[in-house]
Structure formats: structure tokens, C-alpha cells
Design a protein around this motif. Sequence first.
Motif, PDB file in Angstrom:
ATOM      1  N   ALA A 160       0.809  -1.197  -0.134  1.00  0.00           N
ATOM      2  CA  ALA A 160      -0.118  -0.088  -0.060  1.00  0.00           C
ATOM      3  C   ALA A 160       0.893   1.332   0.101  1.00  0.00           C
ATOM      4  N   PRO A 161       0.374   2.527  -0.430  1.00  0.00           N
ATOM      5  CA  PRO A 161       1.121   3.667  -0.521  1.00  0.00           C
ATOM      6  C   PRO A 161       1.166   4.120   0.912  1.00  0.00           C
ATOM      7  N   GLY A 162       2.209   4.941   1.351  1.00  0.00           N
ATOM      8  CA  GLY A 162       2.208   5.427   2.732  1.00  0.00           C
ATOM      9  C   GLY A 162       1.042   6.295   3.296  1.00  0.00           C
ATOM     10  N   SER A 163       0.500   7.037   2.227  1.00  0.00           N
ATOM     11  CA  SER A 163      -0.477   7.911   2.755  1.00  0.00           C
ATOM     12  C   SER A 163      -1.856   7.803   1.668  1.00  0.00           C
ATOM     13  N   PRO A 164      -2.866   7.284   2.119  1.00  0.00           N
ATOM     14  CA  PRO A 164      -3.946   7.228   0.975  1.00  0.00           C
ATOM     15  C   PRO A 164      -4.386   8.719   0.617  1.00  0.00           C
ATOM     16  N   SER A 165      -4.131   9.535   1.537  1.00  0.00           N
ATOM     17  CA  SER A 165      -4.843  10.897   1.341  1.00  0.00           C
ATOM     18  C   SER A 165      -3.761  11.722   0.504  1.00  0.00           C
ATOM     19  N   ALA A 166      -2.756  11.490   0.074  1.00  0.00           N
ATOM     20  CA  ALA A 166      -1.544  12.280  -0.276  1.00  0.00           C
ATOM     21  C   ALA A 166      -2.263  12.677  -1.733  1.00  0.00           C
ATOM     22  N   GLU A 167      -1.742  13.863  -2.015  1.00  0.00           N
ATOM     23  CA  GLU A 167      -1.910  14.691  -3.300  1.00  0.00           C
ATOM     24  C   GLU A 167      -1.453  13.795  -4.520  1.00  0.00           C
ATOM     25  N   PRO A 168      -2.595  13.442  -5.511  1.00  0.00           N
ATOM     26  CA  PRO A 168      -1.988  12.618  -6.702  1.00  0.00           C
ATOM     27  C   PRO A 168      -1.171  13.549  -7.570  1.00  0.00           C
ATOM     28  N   ARG A 169      -0.221  12.797  -8.050  1.00  0.00           N
ATOM     29  CA  ARG A 169       0.712  13.571  -8.762  1.00  0.00           C
ATOM     30  C   ARG A 169      -0.078  13.826 -10.326  1.00  0.00           C
TER      31      ARG A 169
END
Length: 395
Positions: A192-201
Motif C-alpha cells: 500500500a502507499p504510505g498515505s492514501p490521502s496524499a495529493e495525486p501526481r
Amino acid sequence: MQRSTDAVDRPYVHVITPGDHYSPRTGSAVPTVVDGLVRGASAGSAPSSVVVARGTYPDRYPGVDVVEYPQVSARRADRYLDAASSRVGLPRFGARRAFAATVQDQASWAPSFVLAHNAPQLVPLVDPSRHLPVLYAHNQLLRTYGHRELARTLGSVHRIVCVSSFLADETVSLLPRPLRDRVVVVHNGVDAPGSPSAEPRPRGEHLHVVFVGRTIPDKGADVLVDAVRELARDDVKLTVVGSAGFDAAAPLTLHEKDLRRRASGSASPVTFTGFLPRGRVREILRTADVVVVPSRWAEPFALTALEGMAAGAAVVASDIGGVPEAVGSGGVLVPPDDVRALAQALAALADDDTLLARTKIAGAARAHEMDWSRARSRLDAVLGSARARTPGADA
């Protein structure tokens, strides 16, 4: 059958198909799943080992004990003899001869769960007085079996683990009644990604669309190539990762040649990479805006969909088989083998940056909830190996 209360603290022994490579160099899904389950273990999980044929790729996945055995070469006639034997009620001796080598040292193993990955014929070779045999079904394995042979072959099985509810329903429909309550579901996981709420690229100059998988008709890469060609947009580019098998040096099949012919008429740039090891695949996924899983066959589970979400891409996938269970609410589903519907879904993502970002965020959240630790907790629970079940593990 032994009760699950006898199973606490038993180690896991994963047996993969003889000749398969427990290595990130292979594109085979089963070693990927086994590695994820090993790494998803919690502090209270029992230890794991993986049984691997001697002579396979030496650069193996880390963090697990590897048990090597001398592989028994398959004989050309075994497949036909096994088919004939099963029709007259005899065991499939060819398959059992190959699998017997994998458990030849089982008397020296601590009492364990022996997980037979895609290997029904391994189950009767596991000593049930010492170990608990588990059939781990990544695909539909039982269509060529009748009830009598299944009762004989799987009579000692502790659990039959299926990677999706779709596959479990198919499997139950083929089993004799006494075996049906042993079928359980453990969905595959993902890193899984570190933070699911991170701003998408943000997307670049092109909307980068990626396909990862075997380039065979069942996987539907031709549907995606045709959809991109129908879009006729120079702001969309497509990368097709994969070969018909797992060999970068293999000659192109007729289907692969046809894919390249179709792509040559596209206004969108199309790149074919051929087969790549998993490390390179992950690098390409991290550059993707959209990952497409255009399967036209009923896949039991779409691991690539989760991997695309975890890499930060929006996912568009066929609404077929177990694929919707992988995608959940994290992606866009389209009818299988429908070029126009797929083209429309891609056009919508290319035209609307807000929709693209929202789909990427939904995918990252889905990947986060499908982490390998959740899959391992679920496996521990259904096998009865966990002292305390993780909240939500049975969801």
C-alpha cells in the motif's frame, strides 16, 4: 479433519509449482502473492518457509526460509496418462510424481500448514497425521475432476483458500457436499502507499496509459490498443508491458505481431516493452496516469489493478470475474471486450483533470485498505492460526 484450535502456532510451508521461480525476476502471480503473505505477517504470526525447486532463479524474495528440493522432470506422456487415469478412477500419477519431490522431507518439518498453491494433487501427498494440507486456489483448478475423484484427492484438506468470492462460488459448485464448507476467501493484497490521502501526481503533457500482463487474447491488450486508436488523440500515450510468456527473448507470437500492427495506425504513441522483471514494472507503474485491466476472460482476481492503484494511477478494468472484487470502489469498471466503452472511459479521464485526480485518490484509498497485512490477517484467521483475530479480518 483436525479442528482449527489445533492449528495455533503452526508454521506455514508454501509449496509453489515445481519449476516456478520464487524471485522478483518472474512475472508469475503466485510467487508475488506468497511473498506478500510472508511480508504481511504480524509480530504474532507463525513463521513461513517456501519450498522451491533447486536450479530456479537464485535471486529470491528475501525474508523467508527457502527449502530446496531436486525437481523431478515432467515426462511428455504424463499429462495424457493423468487424464486417462482420472477417467477410470485412478490417481493422477504423473502429477503426484512431480509433487512428491516437494514434500519428500516433510517428516522432518515441524507440524505445519502445508499450502499447496494451485496444486490439488499435492494435497493427498501431505501427511495429515502431522500437517494440515491447504489447497490455495489462485485459478479454477477443478473443472476436470468429478465428485468421486475430488472426494479422494481433497478428503484430507483443511481449507480450500480462494482469492475471490467469484472463484469460491465456482469452486463450491464443483465440490462434493462434504467439502464445500472448507472453502474460504482470502483476497490478494498489495504494497500500500504510505498515505492514501496524499495529493495525486499531476499528469504531464500526455495522459500515460499502461497495460501490464501477458500479451495473450484473454488479457485483452488488443481491446486497449483499439480503444486508444479510436481516441485518435496525440495527448494520450500507451505503454504495453509484457509478453505472451515470462521470457523477454521469446519470439513474438502471431497475436503480439497483430498488436503491433494495430498500434502502428494509432495517432497516439504506443510503446511495447516486452517482458520486464517486477522492479522495472513498478518503475513504469509509477509513471502511469491510468492503468487498464481489459481482460475478456473471467479472471479470478486482478492483482495488476491493485498494483496500479498503489502506484498512484487511476484504474479502468473489465467488469468480469473477480476483477470487480479487486477494484472495489477505487476504479472504473467497463464491459469486457467493449472498445467503445473503454475509449469513452479513457477520454473522460483525459478531458477532466478533476475526475482523474479523484479516481487516483479513490484508488490509493482502495490499495491502502487491501494491504498485504490485511490479507495475511485474514489467512491467519480462516486457517485458525491466529491467537487473536485482527478487527475486520473476516470482512
